[in-house]
Design a protein around this motif. Structure first.
Motif, mmCIF file in Angstrom:
data_model
loop_
_atom_site.group_PDB
_atom_site.id
_atom_site.type_symbol
_atom_site.label_atom_id
_atom_site.label_comp_id
_atom_site.label_asym_id
_atom_site.label_seq_id
_atom_site.Cartn_x
_atom_site.Cartn_y
_atom_site.Cartn_z
ATOM 1 N N TYR A 137 -31.694 16.266 -58.418
ATOM 2 C CA TYR A 137 -32.336 15.171 -57.687
ATOM 3 C C TYR A 137 -33.785 15.489 -57.315
ATOM 4 C CZ TYR A 137 -27.931 12.656 -57.325
ATOM 5 O OH TYR A 137 -26.776 11.960 -57.617
ATOM 6 N N GLU A 138 -34.050 16.712 -56.927
ATOM 7 C CA GLU A 138 -35.402 17.080 -56.502
ATOM 8 C C GLU A 138 -36.390 17.009 -57.666
ATOM 9 O OE1 GLU A 138 -38.639 18.444 -54.145
ATOM 10 O OE2 GLU A 138 -36.741 17.421 -53.705
ATOM 11 N N TYR A 139 -35.924 17.388 -58.848
ATOM 12 C CA TYR A 139 -36.814 17.416 -60.006
ATOM 13 C C TYR A 139 -36.454 16.314 -60.999
ATOM 14 C CZ TYR A 139 -38.010 21.910 -57.970
ATOM 15 O OH TYR A 139 -38.415 22.898 -57.097
ATOM 16 N N GLN A 140 -36.082 15.150 -60.467
ATOM 17 C CA GLN A 140 -35.585 14.066 -61.306
ATOM 18 C C GLN A 140 -36.628 13.534 -62.281
ATOM 19 O OE1 GLN A 140 -35.057 10.213 -59.048
ATOM 20 N NE2 GLN A 140 -35.358 11.573 -57.305
ATOM 21 N N GLY A 141 -37.900 13.774 -62.019
ATOM 22 C CA GLY A 141 -38.950 13.246 -62.878
ATOM 23 C C GLY A 141 -39.249 14.084 -64.104
ATOM 24 N N GLN A 142 -38.482 15.151 -64.334
ATOM 25 C CA GLN A 142 -38.762 16.024 -65.473
ATOM 26 C C GLN A 142 -37.473 16.547 -66.086
ATOM 27 O OE1 GLN A 142 -40.818 18.668 -62.546
ATOM 28 N NE2 GLN A 142 -39.942 20.359 -63.742
ATOM 29 N N GLY A 143 -37.582 16.950 -67.342
ATOM 30 C CA GLY A 143 -36.438 17.548 -68.026
ATOM 31 C C GLY A 143 -35.283 16.583 -68.239
ATOM 32 N N THR A 144 -34.092 17.155 -68.414
ATOM 33 C CA THR A 144 -32.877 16.374 -68.628
ATOM 34 C C THR A 144 -32.465 15.674 -67.344
ATOM 35 O OG1 THR A 144 -32.185 18.090 -70.191
ATOM 36 C CG2 THR A 144 -30.508 16.507 -69.506
ATOM 37 N N LYS A 145 -31.994 14.450 -67.462
ATOM 38 C CA LYS A 145 -31.693 13.650 -66.271
ATOM 39 C C LYS A 145 -30.589 14.277 -65.397
ATOM 40 C CE LYS A 145 -30.417 9.415 -67.117
ATOM 41 N NZ LYS A 145 -30.510 7.978 -67.431
ATOM 42 N N LEU A 146 -29.469 14.628 -65.986
ATOM 43 C CA LEU A 146 -28.331 15.316 -65.348
ATOM 44 C C LEU A 146 -27.519 14.463 -64.384
ATOM 45 C CD1 LEU A 146 -29.713 18.931 -64.653
ATOM 46 C CD2 LEU A 146 -28.367 18.131 -66.592
ATOM 47 N N VAL A 147 -28.134 13.480 -63.723
ATOM 48 C CA VAL A 147 -27.417 12.599 -62.793
ATOM 49 C C VAL A 147 -27.859 11.157 -63.051
ATOM 50 C CG1 VAL A 147 -27.085 14.304 -60.964
ATOM 51 C CG2 VAL A 147 -29.173 12.926 -61.010
#
Length: 215
Positions: free
Chosen positions: A76-86
């Motif tokens: 959630y903290e790094y939601q703007g980068q990488g794989t979404k995950l959630v």
């Protein structure tokens, strides 16, 4: 300041945090904890995790322990980068949450015993696995994987058609079991086998395993 993960590179729980950070393309620092020397049961580590278990996590003024809480924060903290995950859609995320609960309460209690007996005891204790414990827990795991096979016959990943935390949480223990006879239980179920091969081949997981080789 980069986030810090306090833990051992070979710890399955710490590896969950590592792979989540790699998936989110976050630079981080590993603070090694010598578990053989009992550093996780002493200060200053106990100030980070009073239960004396790795990993512990710091991101500026935030301190966390419990690997699944750490991975959720990272997602959630790094939601703007990488794989979404959630997901941010409540219904989609409910399915992901459901399978994260399945991993924590049905998969992990069984595979943790198999990992200890088959992967950890021979390497770190120079001891033979307890065949009775292995047989008992392989039977239990087979029953769990039957449920996974049914689920994965309907979707590519446990939480839906995208890789999420529900899949990621399985990686460390599954990785260790792939070098044991328990691997056959995964291979015997075609959808589970395809899923396992898929997620174990992810670049973020390859980076996580490489951390051990570089140590």
């Amino acid at each position: 300041m980069a986030p810090k993960v306090h833990g051992a590179l070979f710890s399955p729980a710490a590896m969950r945090a590592f792979v989540a950070l790699h998936e989110k393309e976050v630079e981080f620092e590993v603070v090694p904890i010598d578990m053989a020397a009992g550093e996780h049961k002493k200060e200053p580590f106990l100030s980070l995790n009073p239960f004396g278990q790795v990993p512990a996590f710091e991101d500026e003024d935030l301190k966390l322990f419990e690997s699944r809480a750490i991975t959720a924060y990272i997602a959630y903290e790094y939601q703007g980068q990488g794989t979404k995950l959630v997901y941010h859609d409540a219904k989609k995320m409910a399915i992901v949450d459901l399978w994260m609960e399945v991993e924590a309460h049905h998969f992990e209690p069984v595979v943790s015993k198999l990992v200890f007996e088959q992967a950890m005891k021979p390497v770190f204790m120079s001891a033979e696995p307890d065949s009775a414990v292995v047989e008992k827990n392989q039977k239990k795991l087979g029953e769990v994987l039957d449920v996974y096979e049914a689920r994965l016959s309907k979707s590519k990943y446990l939480g839906g058609d995208e890789f999420t935390l529900a899949d990621l949480h399985h990686l460390p223990t599954m990785h260790y079991l792939m070098g044991t006879s328990t691997k056959e239980l995964f291979e015997a179920r075609p959808h589970v086998s395809a899923w396992a091969k898929d997620i174990l081949a992810r670049p973020a997981w390859t980076k996580t395993v490489a951390m051990q080789k570089q140590a």
